[in-house]
Write an enzyme that holds these catalytic residues in place. Structure first.
Site, PDB file in Angstrom:
ATOM      1  N   LYS A  18       0.847  -1.193   0.000  1.00 62.14           N
ATOM      2  CA  LYS A  18       0.000   0.000   0.000  1.00 62.14           C
ATOM      3  C   LYS A  18       0.883   1.244   0.000  1.00 62.14           C
ATOM      4  O   LYS A  18       1.897   1.300   0.703  1.00 62.14           O
ATOM      5  CB  LYS A  18      -0.887   0.008   1.247  1.00 62.14           C
ATOM      6  CG  LYS A  18      -1.599   1.322   1.541  1.00 62.14           C
ATOM      7  CD  LYS A  18      -2.024   1.403   2.991  1.00 62.14           C
ATOM      8  CE  LYS A  18      -0.879   1.449   3.949  1.00 62.14           C
ATOM      9  NZ  LYS A  18      -0.416   2.788   4.308  1.00 62.14           N
ATOM     10  N   ASP A 147      -6.016  -0.343   8.004  1.00 69.56           N
ATOM     11  CA  ASP A 147      -5.643  -0.460   6.601  1.00 69.56           C
ATOM     12  C   ASP A 147      -6.183  -1.719   5.926  1.00 69.56           C
ATOM     13  O   ASP A 147      -6.066  -1.860   4.704  1.00 69.56           O
ATOM     14  CB  ASP A 147      -4.113  -0.449   6.447  1.00 69.56           C
ATOM     15  CG  ASP A 147      -3.506   0.927   6.666  1.00 69.56           C
ATOM     16  OD1 ASP A 147      -4.197   1.922   6.391  1.00 69.56           O
ATOM     17  OD2 ASP A 147      -2.345   0.995   7.116  1.00 69.56           O
TER      18      ASP A 147
END
Length: 301
Positions: A18, A147
């Protein structure tokens, strides 16, 4: 897919890195957490999970960063399996032996553990005895970490709230990224404790359609990562890396991802990104360095 199919074959899932291209901290909540707005993308650099049938769930970790993790019940992969089984006991497949190849650094601001947990949830959903509602799977992901919901999608998106409110982007320009980590783990809570302003401006509106790198570059020029300054106070090497990458030919933007310490640089071509990676490796042979394309709006991990 019938759960019994897990008995006759293995299944693999990638867990892409990410990258927070922009991250604005907009409010400190009464529960102590923070509301954020972040443009999140994913790079074609990943951990990998392989699952095989087993009498009970287990985890084996290999790869360059295996030594930084334990394989017990506290690992996010094992927590994801356990949470799925509690939520959908009638749909969960039989026991799984998971092999995690850990290619991404740990506590690095690129969601490695969250991506691994998300990949484990995708494996469980694919092998489930019936359809798992997407919204409920996202809710389960949010309970594992801020996340994990975005990593479950692994496509360009805007994340709001603590990370659970997601707006996938319908299009995104083709870009390449160089990622560099100085091999200093950063604890997210330590960064937030050093954050001076907790009520910053939100992200500006994104251009639509967002199809050209120049559009994104102009937009990013109006954004920031609010966690960058406190992270640099903790790990000064971050600031030096940002400056070094900014000086590389073709660099559109260099910035820290997440709470650090990974720094990224955006490029319009793969050749530029790989050349920057080669130069950083020459300057810092002990750092983790990688270059790859960003995954597009139509990508699936």
């Amino acid at each position: 897919m019938a759960a019994s199919q897990v008995l006759v074959r293995s299944i693999s899932q990638a867990a892409p890195a990410k990258v927070n291209l922009a991250l604005h901290v907009t409010r400190r909540r009464e529960d102590g957490y923070h509301d954020l707005e972040s443009l999140v993308v994913f790079a074609d650099i990943f951990d990998e999970l392989e699952a095989r049938a087993a009498p009970a769930d287990s985890l084996e970790i290999s790869g360059p960063f295996a030594g930084a993790l334990g394989a017990g019940p506290g690992n996010l992969v094992m927590r994801a399996l356990a949470a799925f089984r509690v939520r959908w006991p009638h749909l969960a497949p039989p026991g799984l032996a998971i092999r995690l190849t850990k290619n991404l650094p740990v506590a690095a601001g690129i969601g490695g553990g969250s991506a691994d947990a998300a990949a484990a949830l995708r494996i469980m959903a694919e092998l489930a005895a019936g359809t798992v509602p997407v919204g409920e799977l996202a809710d389960l992901a949010a309970g594992l970490g801020a996340d994990v919901p975005s990593c479950l999608l692994s496509r360009p998106l805007v994340a709001r709230g603590v990370g659970e409110i997601l707006s996938p982007l319908p299009e995104f320009p083709p870009l390449h990224v160089t990622l560099v980590n100085p091999m200093v783990p950063v604890v997210t809570a330590d960064v937030f404790r050093r954050l001076e302003a907790h009520d910053n401006d939100p992200l500006p509106p994104l251009p639509a359609p967002l199809t050209r790198p120049a559009q994104l570059g102009l937009w990013l020029g109006e954004t920031r990562n609010d966690l960058e300054a406190p992270a640099i106070r903790l790990v000064p090497e971050i600031g030096g890396l940002i400056a070094a990458l900014a000086a590389m030919p073709g660099c559109m933007l260099s910035r820290m991802s997440g709470s650090g310490a990974t720094v990224f640089a955006l490029f319009g071509s793969g050749a530029q990104a790989h050349e920057a990676a080669r130069e950083i490796r020459r300057l810092h042979p002990d750092y983790w360095v990688s270059a790859a394309p960003l995954l597009g709006a139509a990508s699936r991990p």
